[in-house]
Design a protein around this motif. Sequence first.
Motif, PDB file in Angstrom:
ATOM      1  N   PHE A  13      54.245   1.413  38.740  1.00  0.00           N
ATOM      2  CA  PHE A  13      53.744   0.273  37.974  1.00  0.00           C
ATOM      3  C   PHE A  13      53.627   0.656  36.502  1.00  0.00           C
ATOM      4  CE2 PHE A  13      52.187  -0.299  42.279  1.00  0.00           C
ATOM      5  CZ  PHE A  13      52.527  -1.616  42.528  1.00  0.00           C
ATOM      6  N   ALA A  14      53.765  -0.343  35.644  1.00  0.00           N
ATOM      7  CA  ALA A  14      53.629  -0.141  34.202  1.00  0.00           C
ATOM      8  C   ALA A  14      52.461  -0.966  33.693  1.00  0.00           C
ATOM      9  CB  ALA A  14      54.918  -0.550  33.487  1.00  0.00           C
ATOM     10  N   GLY A  15      51.816  -0.467  32.664  1.00  0.00           N
ATOM     11  CA  GLY A  15      50.689  -1.184  32.083  1.00  0.00           C
ATOM     12  C   GLY A  15      50.660  -1.034  30.586  1.00  0.00           C
ATOM     13  N   VAL A  16      50.036  -1.991  29.935  1.00  0.00           N
ATOM     14  CA  VAL A  16      49.791  -1.919  28.492  1.00  0.00           C
ATOM     15  C   VAL A  16      48.362  -2.338  28.243  1.00  0.00           C
ATOM     16  CG1 VAL A  16      50.310  -2.914  26.231  1.00  0.00           C
ATOM     17  CG2 VAL A  16      52.182  -2.347  27.790  1.00  0.00           C
ATOM     18  N   GLU A  17      47.611  -1.487  27.574  1.00  0.00           N
ATOM     19  CA  GLU A  17      46.302  -1.873  27.056  1.00  0.00           C
ATOM     20  C   GLU A  17      46.461  -2.086  25.560  1.00  0.00           C
ATOM     21  OE1 GLU A  17      41.631  -0.442  26.878  1.00  0.00           O
ATOM     22  OE2 GLU A  17      43.229   1.039  26.680  1.00  0.00           O
ATOM     23  N   LEU A  18      46.269  -3.310  25.117  1.00  0.00           N
ATOM     24  CA  LEU A  18      46.414  -3.654  23.705  1.00  0.00           C
ATOM     25  C   LEU A  18      45.032  -3.874  23.111  1.00  0.00           C
ATOM     26  CD1 LEU A  18      48.379  -4.308  21.387  1.00  0.00           C
ATOM     27  CD2 LEU A  18      48.342  -6.696  22.161  1.00  0.00           C
ATOM     28  N   GLY A  19      44.591  -2.915  22.317  1.00  0.00           N
ATOM     29  CA  GLY A  19      43.269  -2.987  21.719  1.00  0.00           C
ATOM     30  C   GLY A  19      43.322  -3.294  20.237  1.00  0.00           C
ATOM     31  N   GLY A  20      42.158  -3.429  19.642  1.00  0.00           N
ATOM     32  CA  GLY A  20      42.086  -3.784  18.233  1.00  0.00           C
ATOM     33  C   GLY A  20      42.558  -2.689  17.298  1.00  0.00           C
ATOM     34  N   THR A  21      42.487  -1.437  17.743  1.00  0.00           N
ATOM     35  CA  THR A  21      42.897  -0.326  16.880  1.00  0.00           C
ATOM     36  C   THR A  21      44.100   0.439  17.406  1.00  0.00           C
ATOM     37  OG1 THR A  21      41.321   1.166  17.953  1.00  0.00           O
ATOM     38  CG2 THR A  21      40.570   0.001  15.978  1.00  0.00           C
ATOM     39  N   LYS A  22      44.351   0.359  18.717  1.00  0.00           N
ATOM     40  CA  LYS A  22      45.503   1.080  19.280  1.00  0.00           C
ATOM     41  C   LYS A  22      46.030   0.348  20.500  1.00  0.00           C
ATOM     42  CE  LYS A  22      42.813   4.254  22.240  1.00  0.00           C
ATOM     43  NZ  LYS A  22      41.499   3.660  21.950  1.00  0.00           N
ATOM     44  N   GLY A  23      47.312   0.589  20.767  1.00  0.00           N
ATOM     45  CA  GLY A  23      47.935   0.087  21.975  1.00  0.00           C
ATOM     46  C   GLY A  23      48.408   1.252  22.813  1.00  0.00           C
ATOM     47  N   ILE A  24      48.254   1.144  24.129  1.00  0.00           N
ATOM     48  CA  ILE A  24      48.651   2.213  25.040  1.00  0.00           C
ATOM     49  C   ILE A  24      49.565   1.625  26.105  1.00  0.00           C
ATOM     50  CG2 ILE A  24      47.868   3.923  26.719  1.00  0.00           C
ATOM     51  CD1 ILE A  24      45.165   3.941  25.275  1.00  0.00           C
ATOM     52  N   ALA A  25      50.746   2.200  26.237  1.00  0.00           N
ATOM     53  CA  ALA A  25      51.631   1.885  27.352  1.00  0.00           C
ATOM     54  C   ALA A  25      51.562   3.038  28.341  1.00  0.00           C
ATOM     55  CB  ALA A  25      53.062   1.677  26.863  1.00  0.00           C
ATOM     56  N   LEU A  26      51.602   2.726  29.622  1.00  0.00           N
ATOM     57  CA  LEU A  26      51.474   3.783  30.613  1.00  0.00           C
ATOM     58  C   LEU A  26      52.304   3.477  31.845  1.00  0.00           C
ATOM     59  CD1 LEU A  26      48.200   3.355  32.566  1.00  0.00           C
ATOM     60  CD2 LEU A  26      48.529   2.063  30.479  1.00  0.00           C
ATOM     61  N   VAL A  27      52.621   4.531  32.560  1.00  0.00           N
ATOM     62  CA  VAL A  27      53.347   4.425  33.820  1.00  0.00           C
ATOM     63  C   VAL A  27      52.510   5.114  34.891  1.00  0.00           C
ATOM     64  CG1 VAL A  27      55.435   5.104  35.073  1.00  0.00           C
ATOM     65  CG2 VAL A  27      55.591   4.323  32.699  1.00  0.00           C
ATOM     66  N   TRP A  28      52.423   4.473  36.031  1.00  0.00           N
ATOM     67  CA  TRP A  28      51.519   4.893  37.110  1.00  0.00           C
ATOM     68  C   TRP A  28      52.312   4.992  38.403  1.00  0.00           C
ATOM     69  CZ3 TRP A  28      49.671   2.441  41.567  1.00  0.00           C
ATOM     70  CH2 TRP A  28      48.409   2.811  42.040  1.00  0.00           C
ATOM     71  N   ASP A  45      54.629  -7.653  15.395  1.00  0.00           N
ATOM     72  CA  ASP A  45      56.041  -7.341  15.605  1.00  0.00           C
ATOM     73  C   ASP A  45      56.249  -5.848  15.817  1.00  0.00           C
ATOM     74  OD1 ASP A  45      56.743 -10.002  15.368  1.00  0.00           O
ATOM     75  OD2 ASP A  45      57.297  -9.863  13.251  1.00  0.00           O
ATOM     76  N   GLN A  46      55.668  -5.050  14.952  1.00  0.00           N
ATOM     77  CA  GLN A  46      55.853  -3.602  15.048  1.00  0.00           C
ATOM     78  C   GLN A  46      55.182  -3.039  16.289  1.00  0.00           C
ATOM     79  OE1 GLN A  46      54.259  -1.347  11.764  1.00  0.00           O
ATOM     80  NE2 GLN A  46      55.295   0.528  12.373  1.00  0.00           N
ATOM     81  N   THR A  47      53.946  -3.436  16.533  1.00  0.00           N
ATOM     82  CA  THR A  47      53.182  -2.872  17.650  1.00  0.00           C
ATOM     83  C   THR A  47      53.823  -3.212  18.991  1.00  0.00           C
ATOM     84  OG1 THR A  47      51.153  -3.089  16.348  1.00  0.00           O
ATOM     85  CG2 THR A  47      50.907  -2.741  18.719  1.00  0.00           C
ATOM     86  N   LEU A  48      54.127  -4.493  19.206  1.00  0.00           N
ATOM     87  CA  LEU A  48      54.703  -4.910  20.478  1.00  0.00           C
ATOM     88  C   LEU A  48      56.110  -4.349  20.663  1.00  0.00           C
ATOM     89  CD1 LEU A  48      53.441  -8.607  20.533  1.00  0.00           C
ATOM     90  CD2 LEU A  48      52.509  -6.662  21.806  1.00  0.00           C
ATOM     91  N   ASP A  49      56.867  -4.225  19.572  1.00  0.00           N
ATOM     92  CA  ASP A  49      58.210  -3.653  19.679  1.00  0.00           C
ATOM     93  C   ASP A  49      58.148  -2.185  20.084  1.00  0.00           C
ATOM     94  OD1 ASP A  49      61.173  -3.802  19.223  1.00  0.00           O
ATOM     95  OD2 ASP A  49      60.685  -2.297  17.708  1.00  0.00           O
TER      96      ASP A  49
END
Length: 310
Positions: A13-28, A45-49
């Motif tokens: 599974f894949a996940g994304v935590e999108l916070g106000g100061t950082k974004g984290i993508a992860l694989v589980w 645009d930059q963050t999501l890309d």
Amino acid sequence: MADLVSPSDHRVFAGVELGGTKGIALVWREGAIVDRYKVPTTDPDQTLDQLGRWLAKHPLRNAFAGLGIASFGPVRLDPACGDHGRILATTKPGWSGAAVLASLAGRVGCPAAIDTDVNAAAIAEHRWGAGQGCSSLVYLTVGTGVGGGIAIDGRAVHGALHPELGHLRLRRAAGDGFAGVCSFHGDCIEGLICGPAIAARFGGSVHDAAPDDPRRGFLAADLAELLAALILMLAPQRILVGGGAGLGVPGLLDGAIARLPAILAGYLPELDLSALRMMIGPPALGADAGPLGAIALAIDAADPEPACAA
């Protein structure tokens, strides 16, 4: 902490935590986070890309069974709405209208789901953390903003939108003239105790203030009013408090809990100080409550509940 997956479940599974100061993508995979990637939250645009490209190029990409997105809000959660998965009007510059779900789900081609970061964290704590067995659970975070997720019987509360606990306007402590920093409401609870509010109150770091600085007491009083409102409104069995800004202020949570008996004024006599300290505490999953919340959403996206019979 409970096992995160059945031993027979070998899916990825894949996940994304999108916070106000950082974004984290992860694989589980098989009960553990096996890879993660972190970027600062800048413009959408930059963050999501960056997050989407990392997921799309991951070696396990073709094995993803589901994607979960735990995003800061407000975000449209109703799939029937044309702006489903978009950020609504927000204090985060440039992010109003950002198509979070479409931008990320389009990169992976698997079932995907989105919820608020705090709702997702509440779900994760209910399944695997300090909220196990609770029919009513609140996950509260005090960070760049103030947010609250509510899980009833393990399901996140949605309605016309989703809970926006940070924008409640509550009783102020006598003598506190701080105007607040929320661009919408000024002195809502987010405007009073979030990270930027703490910096504005103290003109820099709270750690430079004396232990008896009255501004510390104002912070504790504000947080106590929020906790009391949650207790009276939701009757939670547990309130879990996370977030770097709030928990980074020494004694803030303890000071807030100590004020609760006076605020409740004997109305709920079973909630003495000892019981309140059992009810309110830190999340068991720590900083991974949000990321694991995204994974919980991914699992649910891959295994949707059966539709009710007509």
